[in-house]
Write an enzyme that holds these catalytic residues in place. Structure first.
Site, PDB file in Angstrom:
ATOM      1  N   LYS A  30      73.545 -17.971   0.414  1.00 53.93           N
ATOM      2  CA  LYS A  30      73.792 -19.294  -0.169  1.00 53.93           C
ATOM      3  C   LYS A  30      73.991 -20.271   0.980  1.00 53.93           C
ATOM      4  CE  LYS A  30      74.205 -20.954  -4.337  1.00 53.93           C
ATOM      5  NZ  LYS A  30      75.540 -21.247  -4.753  1.00 53.93           N
TER       6      LYS A  30
ATOM      7  N   GLU B 241      66.326 -24.277  -6.783  1.00 54.15           N
ATOM      8  CA  GLU B 241      67.341 -24.913  -7.632  1.00 54.15           C
ATOM      9  C   GLU B 241      66.945 -26.335  -8.031  1.00 54.15           C
ATOM     10  OE1 GLU B 241      71.607 -24.412  -6.656  1.00 54.15           O
ATOM     11  OE2 GLU B 241      71.661 -26.584  -6.567  1.00 54.15           O
TER      12      GLU B 241
ATOM     13  N   ASN C 191      71.081 -25.963 -11.906  1.00 54.43           N
ATOM     14  CA  ASN C 191      72.479 -26.185 -11.544  1.00 54.43           C
ATOM     15  C   ASN C 191      73.104 -27.179 -12.519  1.00 54.43           C
ATOM     16  OD1 ASN C 191      74.929 -26.189 -10.306  1.00 54.43           O
ATOM     17  ND2 ASN C 191      74.175 -26.761  -8.268  1.00 54.43           N
TER      18      ASN C 191
HETATM   19  O1  IGP Z   1      81.726 -21.877  -8.735  1.00 50.08           O
HETATM   20  P1  IGP Z   1      80.789 -22.146  -9.864  1.00 50.08           P
HETATM   21  O2  IGP Z   1      81.058 -23.427 -10.592  1.00 50.08           O
HETATM   22  O3  IGP Z   1      80.689 -20.968 -10.805  1.00 50.08           O
HETATM   23  O4  IGP Z   1      79.338 -22.340  -9.210  1.00 50.08           O
HETATM   24  C1  IGP Z   1      78.664 -21.295  -8.542  1.00 50.08           C
HETATM   25  C2  IGP Z   1      77.362 -21.818  -7.932  1.00 50.08           C
HETATM   26  O5  IGP Z   1      76.520 -22.198  -8.967  1.00 50.08           O
HETATM   27  C3  IGP Z   1      77.625 -22.981  -6.989  1.00 50.08           C
HETATM   28  O6  IGP Z   1      78.425 -22.526  -5.956  1.00 50.08           O
HETATM   29  C4  IGP Z   1      76.346 -23.581  -6.409  1.00 50.08           C
HETATM   30  C5  IGP Z   1      75.180 -23.757  -7.056  1.00 50.08           C
HETATM   31  N1  IGP Z   1      74.255 -24.334  -6.238  1.00 50.08           N
HETATM   32  C6  IGP Z   1      74.818 -24.557  -5.057  1.00 50.08           C
HETATM   33  C7  IGP Z   1      74.285 -25.099  -3.895  1.00 50.08           C
HETATM   34  C8  IGP Z   1      75.088 -25.150  -2.806  1.00 50.08           C
HETATM   35  C9  IGP Z   1      76.409 -24.711  -2.843  1.00 50.08           C
HETATM   36  C10 IGP Z   1      76.948 -24.178  -3.988  1.00 50.08           C
HETATM   37  C11 IGP Z   1      76.157 -24.075  -5.102  1.00 50.08           C
END
Ligand code: IGP
Length: 380
Positions: free
Chosen positions: A226, A275, A297
């Site tokens: 990520k 995304e 997202n």
């Molecule tokens: O903590 P959450 O609300 O469950 O979300 C996880 C994830 O979707 C989120 O961290 C995320 C989705 N796309 C991203 C892009 C960059 C950083 C973070 C993200």
């Protein structure tokens, strides 16, 4: 030694950085050398160090070029900057401050500006050739999409990509006693199909050490790196650290980047999770061949607002049909807390979910999985 860089295929700029008083850059007519895309380079600002002149630089052409078509080349030839091209595609995030507007418009833009600097420093330290040499030490890439499909079929609920995330810019620190390996293991034991490991340090308190540690601890789940990817060097780096998948954000990357990067991912055995957050981004991505996995997202990365109905809205009607027709797996991302949230987006058509906060904040994040789905799930 000449340093040769180009900004568009139509213009080649040759400069002499080593001279004490640099000679002015000169432009070569396109006929002398038609630059092509060096694999893994930054296309619009590539610097090639040539020891034997232009022929050697030209020889750096690779198959990436042959796979892109003339429309894209024309896009370059228009001489537009990456930010101009992006803006034409509705992308509001700029890579760099611009004249007259040198403060970031929002947090995502700030993250991207910082990332551009971070990556350029990392690249100085570890040029692509060195990263490529370490690729063979990486554990073989695992089948990210296969793991999601198998889990969905087995459990009848969306497959879980459980996120190992210590902090976020919107929520601050989510978990003080953060042991990435322990968290990854409990997620796996309790049925996660895949894991997402934050590697951005500045805003999410993540790291590539975490990614490597999880990979080396015997966790079997495929791993999503990520990260905020803006340069294909990062794809190679992520793979060299054991990633099986990477995130490509359509709100940041123009079409040509997504095309090229997803192609490079395929060559590396990485899965690209692309995304999107709105109709325009989804339409752009649906026009790109070969995309297998799309994340919607629910969180707007520019404002941090979360709205689960975005997933539903984007999958309605013709777009949903196209996605089903192409066999694309959709991941519902962010803001999922309850079995109701999960079934709501499952009914909208997602086959996987990406969940961080609601699990990571619980005493045992793995045990919390059953609470999220309303039942125990199991890994295949
Ligand atoms: O903590 P959450 O609300 O469950 O979300 C996880 C994830 O979707 C989120 O961290 C995320 C989705 N796309 C991203 C892009 C960059 C950083 C973070 C993200």
């Amino acid at each position: 030694m000449e340093s040769l860089c180009f900004t568009t295929p139509a213009r080649v700029r040759v400069s002499f950085p080593s001279a004490s008083s640099p000679k002015p850059a000169r432009s070569l007519p396109p006929a002398e050398w038609t630059p092509k895309i060096p694999m893994g380079g930054v296309r619009r600002s590539v610097s090639l160090r040539c020891t034997r002149g232009l022929e050697e630089a030209a020889a750096l052409d690779n198959k990436a070029y042959s796979l892109i078509n003339s429309i894209e080349v024309r896009e370059w030839e228009s001489g537009k900057s990456v930010d101009d091209i992006a803006a034409n595609q509705g992308i509001r995030i700029r890579r760099h401050p611009t004249k007259g507007e040198d403060t970031p418009r929002n947090i995502l833009e700030k993250i991207i500006w910082d990332k551009v600097i971070e990556v350029s420093e990392l690249k100085e330290e570890k040029p692509l050739t060195l990263v490529k040499e370490t690729l063979h030490n990486a554990p073989p890439a695992r089948d990210f999409v296969g793991a999601l499909k198998a889990s969905y079929e087995k459990n009848g609920v969306p497959a879980l990509i459980a996120e190992v995330k210590k902090a976020s810019p919107s929520k601050g620190v989510l978990r003080e006693d953060f042991d990435p390996v322990q968290i990854a293991k409990t997620y796996e034991q309790h049925g996660a199909a895949c894991l997402s490991i934050l590697t951005d340090g500045k805003y999410f308190q993540g790291s590539f050490e975490n990614l490597e540690a999880v990979r080396n601890a015997g966790v079997q789940c495929p791993l999503l790196c990520k990260e905020f990817i803006i340069d294909s060097w990062q794809l190679y780096y992520a793979r060299s650290k054991g990633a099986d998948a990477v995130l490509l954000i359509a709100g940041v990357l123009p079409d040509l980047d997504i095309k090229l990067m997803s192609m490079e991912c395929r060559e590396l055995g990485l899965t690209a999770l692309v995304e999107v957050h709105n109709e325009r981004e989804l339409d752009r991505v649906l026009n790109i061949d070969g995309i297998q996995l799309i994340g919607i997202n629910n969180r707007d990365l520019e404002t941090f607002e979360v709205d689960n109905s975005i997933t539903k809205r984007l999958l309605e009607g013709e777009r949903g049909e196209i996605i089903r027709g192409k066999g694309i797996i959709v991941v519902g991302e962010s803001g999922l807390f309850t079995p109701h949230d999960v079934s709501y987006i499952q009914n909208a058509g997602v086959k996987a979910v990406l969940v961080g906060e609601s699990l990571i904040k619980q005493n045992d994040p793995g045990k919390a999985i059953a609470g999220l789905f309303g039942k125990e799930i199991s890994k295949c």
